[in-house]
Motif scaffolding. Sequence first.
Motif, PDB file in Angstrom:
ATOM      1  N   VAL A   8      -8.216  -4.852 -45.196  1.00 55.35           N
ATOM      2  CA  VAL A   8      -8.339  -3.400 -45.021  1.00 55.35           C
ATOM      3  C   VAL A   8      -9.686  -2.792 -45.558  1.00 55.35           C
ATOM      4  CG1 VAL A   8      -7.477  -1.118 -45.719  1.00 55.35           C
ATOM      5  CG2 VAL A   8      -5.894  -3.115 -45.722  1.00 55.35           C
ATOM      6  N   GLY A  10     -13.878  -1.756 -44.023  1.00 55.80           N
ATOM      7  CA  GLY A  10     -15.073  -2.419 -43.116  1.00 55.80           C
ATOM      8  C   GLY A  10     -16.431  -2.273 -43.918  1.00 55.80           C
ATOM      9  N   GLY A  11     -16.365  -2.709 -45.368  1.00 59.71           N
ATOM     10  CA  GLY A  11     -17.503  -2.908 -46.021  1.00 59.71           C
ATOM     11  C   GLY A  11     -17.894  -4.266 -46.051  1.00 59.71           C
ATOM     12  N   GLU A  32     -10.885  -0.305 -40.533  1.00 53.47           N
ATOM     13  CA  GLU A  32     -11.695   0.403 -41.161  1.00 53.47           C
ATOM     14  C   GLU A  32     -11.608   1.886 -40.799  1.00 53.47           C
ATOM     15  OE1 GLU A  32     -14.152   0.696 -43.465  1.00 53.47           O
ATOM     16  OE2 GLU A  32     -14.255   2.980 -42.801  1.00 53.47           O
ATOM     17  N   SER A  38     -19.121   2.547 -43.951  1.00 55.26           N
ATOM     18  CA  SER A  38     -19.307   4.210 -44.202  1.00 55.26           C
ATOM     19  C   SER A  38     -19.014   4.076 -45.646  1.00 55.26           C
ATOM     20  CB  SER A  38     -18.248   4.734 -43.422  1.00 55.26           C
ATOM     21  OG  SER A  38     -17.118   4.200 -43.525  1.00 55.26           O
ATOM     22  N   GLY A  39     -18.752   2.986 -46.464  1.00 50.75           N
ATOM     23  CA  GLY A  39     -18.591   3.091 -47.858  1.00 50.75           C
ATOM     24  C   GLY A  39     -19.932   2.859 -48.794  1.00 50.75           C
ATOM     25  N   ASN A  44     -27.600   0.379 -49.544  1.00 51.60           N
ATOM     26  CA  ASN A  44     -27.895  -0.053 -51.024  1.00 51.60           C
ATOM     27  C   ASN A  44     -29.115  -1.015 -50.785  1.00 51.60           C
ATOM     28  OD1 ASN A  44     -27.110  -2.784 -49.875  1.00 51.60           O
ATOM     29  ND2 ASN A  44     -25.017  -2.107 -50.158  1.00 51.60           N
ATOM     30  N   SER A  45     -29.379  -1.461 -52.060  1.00 52.44           N
ATOM     31  CA  SER A  45     -31.023  -2.180 -52.221  1.00 52.44           C
ATOM     32  C   SER A  45     -30.876  -3.667 -51.469  1.00 52.44           C
ATOM     33  CB  SER A  45     -31.025  -2.347 -53.425  1.00 52.44           C
ATOM     34  OG  SER A  45     -31.043  -1.174 -54.501  1.00 52.44           O
ATOM     35  N   GLY A  46     -29.759  -3.968 -51.296  1.00 49.67           N
ATOM     36  CA  GLY A  46     -29.431  -5.288 -50.562  1.00 49.67           C
ATOM     37  C   GLY A  46     -29.800  -6.603 -51.403  1.00 49.67           C
ATOM     38  N   TRP A  47     -29.910  -6.366 -52.835  1.00 51.72           N
ATOM     39  CA  TRP A  47     -30.739  -7.700 -53.561  1.00 51.72           C
ATOM     40  C   TRP A  47     -29.472  -8.622 -53.645  1.00 51.72           C
ATOM     41  CZ3 TRP A  47     -33.860  -6.169 -58.102  1.00 51.72           C
ATOM     42  CH2 TRP A  47     -35.161  -5.358 -57.706  1.00 51.72           C
ATOM     43  N   TYR A 275     -27.700   6.614 -55.577  1.00 47.79           N
ATOM     44  CA  TYR A 275     -28.386   7.261 -54.804  1.00 47.79           C
ATOM     45  C   TYR A 275     -29.523   6.247 -53.885  1.00 47.79           C
ATOM     46  CZ  TYR A 275     -26.567  11.716 -56.068  1.00 47.79           C
ATOM     47  OH  TYR A 275     -25.659  12.585 -56.360  1.00 47.79           O
ATOM     48  N   ARG A 351     -20.088   2.781 -56.028  1.00 49.23           N
ATOM     49  CA  ARG A 351     -19.870   1.253 -56.464  1.00 49.23           C
ATOM     50  C   ARG A 351     -18.544   1.162 -56.969  1.00 49.23           C
ATOM     51  NH1 ARG A 351     -24.444   3.176 -58.799  1.00 49.23           N
ATOM     52  NH2 ARG A 351     -26.419   2.197 -58.175  1.00 49.23           N
ATOM     53  N   PRO A 352     -17.840   0.428 -56.589  1.00 51.69           N
ATOM     54  CA  PRO A 352     -16.104   0.297 -57.175  1.00 51.69           C
ATOM     55  C   PRO A 352     -16.383  -0.413 -58.383  1.00 51.69           C
ATOM     56  CG  PRO A 352     -16.526  -1.183 -55.045  1.00 51.69           C
ATOM     57  CD  PRO A 352     -17.953  -0.799 -55.257  1.00 51.69           C
ATOM     58  N   ALA A 377     -18.870  -3.880 -57.858  1.00 52.81           N
ATOM     59  CA  ALA A 377     -19.692  -2.781 -58.845  1.00 52.81           C
ATOM     60  C   ALA A 377     -21.128  -2.959 -58.258  1.00 52.81           C
ATOM     61  CB  ALA A 377     -19.598  -3.322 -60.256  1.00 52.81           C
ATOM     62  N   MET A 382     -24.403  -9.359 -53.098  1.00 46.50           N
ATOM     63  CA  MET A 382     -24.727 -10.646 -53.719  1.00 46.50           C
ATOM     64  C   MET A 382     -23.183 -11.499 -53.468  1.00 46.50           C
ATOM     65  SD  MET A 382     -26.022 -11.873 -57.299  1.00 46.50           S
ATOM     66  CE  MET A 382     -24.502 -11.547 -58.473  1.00 46.50           C
TER      67      MET A 382
HETATM   68  C1  FAD Z   1     -27.239   2.748 -54.688  1.00 48.17           C
HETATM   69  C2  FAD Z   1     -26.864   1.280 -54.608  1.00 48.17           C
HETATM   70  C3  FAD Z   1     -27.542   0.149 -54.669  1.00 48.17           C
HETATM   71  C4  FAD Z   1     -26.910  -1.097 -54.713  1.00 48.17           C
HETATM   72  N1  FAD Z   1     -27.631  -2.177 -54.587  1.00 48.17           N
HETATM   73  C5  FAD Z   1     -27.022  -3.386 -54.524  1.00 48.17           C
HETATM   74  C6  FAD Z   1     -27.931  -4.639 -54.486  1.00 48.17           C
HETATM   75  O1  FAD Z   1     -29.032  -4.589 -54.552  1.00 48.17           O
HETATM   76  N2  FAD Z   1     -27.191  -5.744 -54.444  1.00 48.17           N
HETATM   77  C7  FAD Z   1     -25.776  -5.857 -54.243  1.00 48.17           C
HETATM   78  O2  FAD Z   1     -25.207  -6.809 -54.379  1.00 48.17           O
HETATM   79  N3  FAD Z   1     -24.991  -4.717 -54.375  1.00 48.17           N
HETATM   80  C8  FAD Z   1     -25.538  -3.308 -54.573  1.00 48.17           C
HETATM   81  N4  FAD Z   1     -24.642  -2.352 -54.664  1.00 48.17           N
HETATM   82  C9  FAD Z   1     -23.369  -2.564 -54.582  1.00 48.17           C
HETATM   83  C10 FAD Z   1     -22.587  -2.613 -53.411  1.00 48.17           C
HETATM   84  O3  FAD Z   1     -23.113  -1.628 -52.425  1.00 48.17           O
HETATM   85  C11 FAD Z   1     -21.174  -2.608 -53.418  1.00 48.17           C
HETATM   86  O4  FAD Z   1     -20.686  -3.605 -54.505  1.00 48.17           O
HETATM   87  C12 FAD Z   1     -20.497  -3.207 -52.215  1.00 48.17           C
HETATM   88  O5  FAD Z   1     -20.963  -2.485 -50.925  1.00 48.17           O
HETATM   89  C13 FAD Z   1     -18.841  -2.664 -52.108  1.00 48.17           C
HETATM   90  O6  FAD Z   1     -18.554  -3.188 -50.986  1.00 48.17           O
HETATM   91  P1  FAD Z   1     -17.019  -3.083 -50.739  1.00 48.17           P
HETATM   92  O7  FAD Z   1     -16.887  -3.849 -49.108  1.00 48.17           O
HETATM   93  O8  FAD Z   1     -16.365  -3.604 -51.688  1.00 48.17           O
HETATM   94  O9  FAD Z   1     -16.895  -1.592 -50.421  1.00 48.17           O
HETATM   95  P2  FAD Z   1     -17.528  -0.406 -49.382  1.00 48.17           P
HETATM   96  O10 FAD Z   1     -18.512  -0.687 -48.940  1.00 48.17           O
HETATM   97  O11 FAD Z   1     -17.103   0.966 -50.104  1.00 48.17           O
HETATM   98  O12 FAD Z   1     -16.295  -0.525 -48.185  1.00 48.17           O
HETATM   99  C14 FAD Z   1     -14.827  -0.060 -48.299  1.00 48.17           C
HETATM  100  C15 FAD Z   1     -14.508   0.383 -46.822  1.00 48.17           C
HETATM  101  O13 FAD Z   1     -13.189   0.566 -47.117  1.00 48.17           O
HETATM  102  C16 FAD Z   1     -12.935   1.716 -46.186  1.00 48.17           C
HETATM  103  N5  FAD Z   1     -11.760   2.313 -46.307  1.00 48.17           N
HETATM  104  C17 FAD Z   1     -11.243   2.784 -47.642  1.00 48.17           C
HETATM  105  N6  FAD Z   1     -10.027   3.269 -47.454  1.00 48.17           N
HETATM  106  C18 FAD Z   1      -9.523   2.798 -46.370  1.00 48.17           C
HETATM  107  C19 FAD Z   1      -8.105   2.983 -45.660  1.00 48.17           C
HETATM  108  N7  FAD Z   1      -7.191   3.523 -46.463  1.00 48.17           N
HETATM  109  N8  FAD Z   1      -8.203   2.181 -44.602  1.00 48.17           N
HETATM  110  C20 FAD Z   1      -9.087   1.750 -44.001  1.00 48.17           C
HETATM  111  N9  FAD Z   1     -10.320   1.775 -44.568  1.00 48.17           N
HETATM  112  C21 FAD Z   1     -10.492   2.159 -45.531  1.00 48.17           C
HETATM  113  C22 FAD Z   1     -14.077   2.533 -46.455  1.00 48.17           C
HETATM  114  O14 FAD Z   1     -14.179   3.619 -45.496  1.00 48.17           O
HETATM  115  C23 FAD Z   1     -15.007   1.920 -46.839  1.00 48.17           C
HETATM  116  O15 FAD Z   1     -15.903   1.557 -45.425  1.00 48.17           O
HETATM  117  C24 FAD Z   1     -25.270  -1.261 -54.557  1.00 48.17           C
HETATM  118  C25 FAD Z   1     -24.620   0.224 -54.572  1.00 48.17           C
HETATM  119  C26 FAD Z   1     -25.373   1.282 -54.628  1.00 48.17           C
HETATM  120  C27 FAD Z   1     -24.476   2.474 -54.566  1.00 48.17           C
END
Ligand code: FAD
Length: 413
Positions: A8, A10-11, A32, A38-39, A44-47, A275, A351-352, A377, A382
């Motif tokens: 569940v 698509g991040g 997704e 879309s989350g 992000n910075s992609g580091w 941001y 960021r979670p 977070a 990474m």
């Molecule tokens: C400004 C900024 C800069 C950053 N820079 C860095 C960096 O340089 N390096 C680094 O390592 N990290 C960085 N991060 C952190 C990084 O972006 C996050 O830790 C990471 O993207 C989290 O990924 P995720 O897949 O857990 O969550 P998300 O990318 O938020 O994905 C969760 C997905 O779940 C979907 N979803 C939610 N609920 C449901 C549901 N009920 N059913 C189906 N789909 C659902 C959402 O639509 C979303 O697409 C940065 C974050 C920010 C905000």
Amino acid sequence: LTKHVVVVGGGVVGLASAYFLRREGAEVTLLERSTIGSGASWGNSGWVDPTFSAPLAGPGMVGTALRALARPNGSFYLPMRHLPRLAPWLWRFWRASSPERHDAGLRAVARLAQPTQRLYDQLGADGVRFDSRRLGVVHAFLDAARAERIHQTFLPLTELGYEAPSGVVGGAALREGEPSLSEAVAGGFIVEGARVVNSPSLLYGLQARITELGGAVREHAPVIGLDTKGSRVTGVRTPEGPIEADEVVLAAGVWTGQLAAKLGIDVRIEAGKGYSFSVTPMTMTSHLLHLYEARIAVSPFEERLRIAGTMELSGVNRKLNPRRIAKVAQAASRYLGGWTGPLEEQWTGLRPLTPDGLPVLGRPREWTGLCMASGHAMAGVMLAPATGQAIAQIVLEDADLAELHPFNPDRFG
Ligand SMILES: Cc1cc2nc3c(=O)[nH]c(=O)nc-3n(C[C@H](O)[C@H](O)[C@H](O)COP(=O)(O)OP(=O)(O)OC[C@H]3O[C@@H](n4cnc5c(N)ncnc54)[C@H](O)[C@@H]3O)c2cc1C
């Protein structure tokens, strides 16, 4: 017997988990609710840099959080009206901010991140197409004395696999290697070896490879609940009907808590809003830049710089506040030689954040058929490959991985 696993979210974490699961032989369906990325995983910075593996909770952070109440323009912002709701989270944040717990958290993340660069290389070798480069990070300071102090804190980290930083140099010497920095920069140092990933390319690369390997990635497919039988999760509910699964992986970023709460699992994930925007600089940078006092990260992507910052605890909302963007731009412009044109690609992501700043990874005690993968977070890009690999080992081999114990999903219950 092939296991059917529903992922569940698509991040970057969900896609990396789905990729490793499919690679290791699971039948995979990723759902997704909107579109891929879309989350938090898009702008992000992609580091991919261990410099950013320290948990947010740490010595001095409670003071920072309290000051943030009164400073709507600061890099860390906690609107006063959110205080009552956030109080239990902040209490845990305070408890996790001791030097001992911060150090233990840092070590745990560094251990999880240890295979990261190798795993990124392997993704490329396995046909995941994405843009990434190895660049050094310039830590740039307006205050030369602070550069010296912070440099000292980097030295013990080499034992955790961090590259050793260069010596501290003054502004003029730093500008020789990185002419994009302004005269206001008084000093800094360089840490080599980081990688920068263009996040959208990674998300699409993973999606394409999962599909090529026979997995399914479905967009506009929200999960509205989890089906259970006794203490087993048997699948997910969608508006189109139920989907059965041998295992469900919750990788829904800041929205993971809502889904987990339906099963009585309390993962305490808050949103840390950040941001970013892009500009066309006068002088292109040849490094990643950490604008230290402003807590801003600058990443070069083709002819543009992506500038990202702020940590705002204002709940789960994607409201893009132009005043906050303007403040980031103003703070960044002090360190940079300048740019032309408007602030493009303005974006906000959540960021979670768990109170102790560590991810929640693995199976909750009370349930079978369920695995958590969230709370990454500031380090989701990474940690995504190491997370995906670990999730595949748990789901497919029932592995009990010692390196995941600090990320136990039951630790807040
Ligand atoms: C400004 C900024 C800069 C950053 N820079 C860095 C960096 O340089 N390096 C680094 O390592 N990290 C960085 N991060 C952190 C990084 O972006 C996050 O830790 C990471 O993207 C989290 O990924 P995720 O897949 O857990 O969550 P998300 O990318 O938020 O994905 C969760 C997905 O779940 C979907 N979803 C939610 N609920 C449901 C549901 N009920 N059913 C189906 N789909 C659902 C959402 O639509 C979303 O697409 C940065 C974050 C920010 C905000």
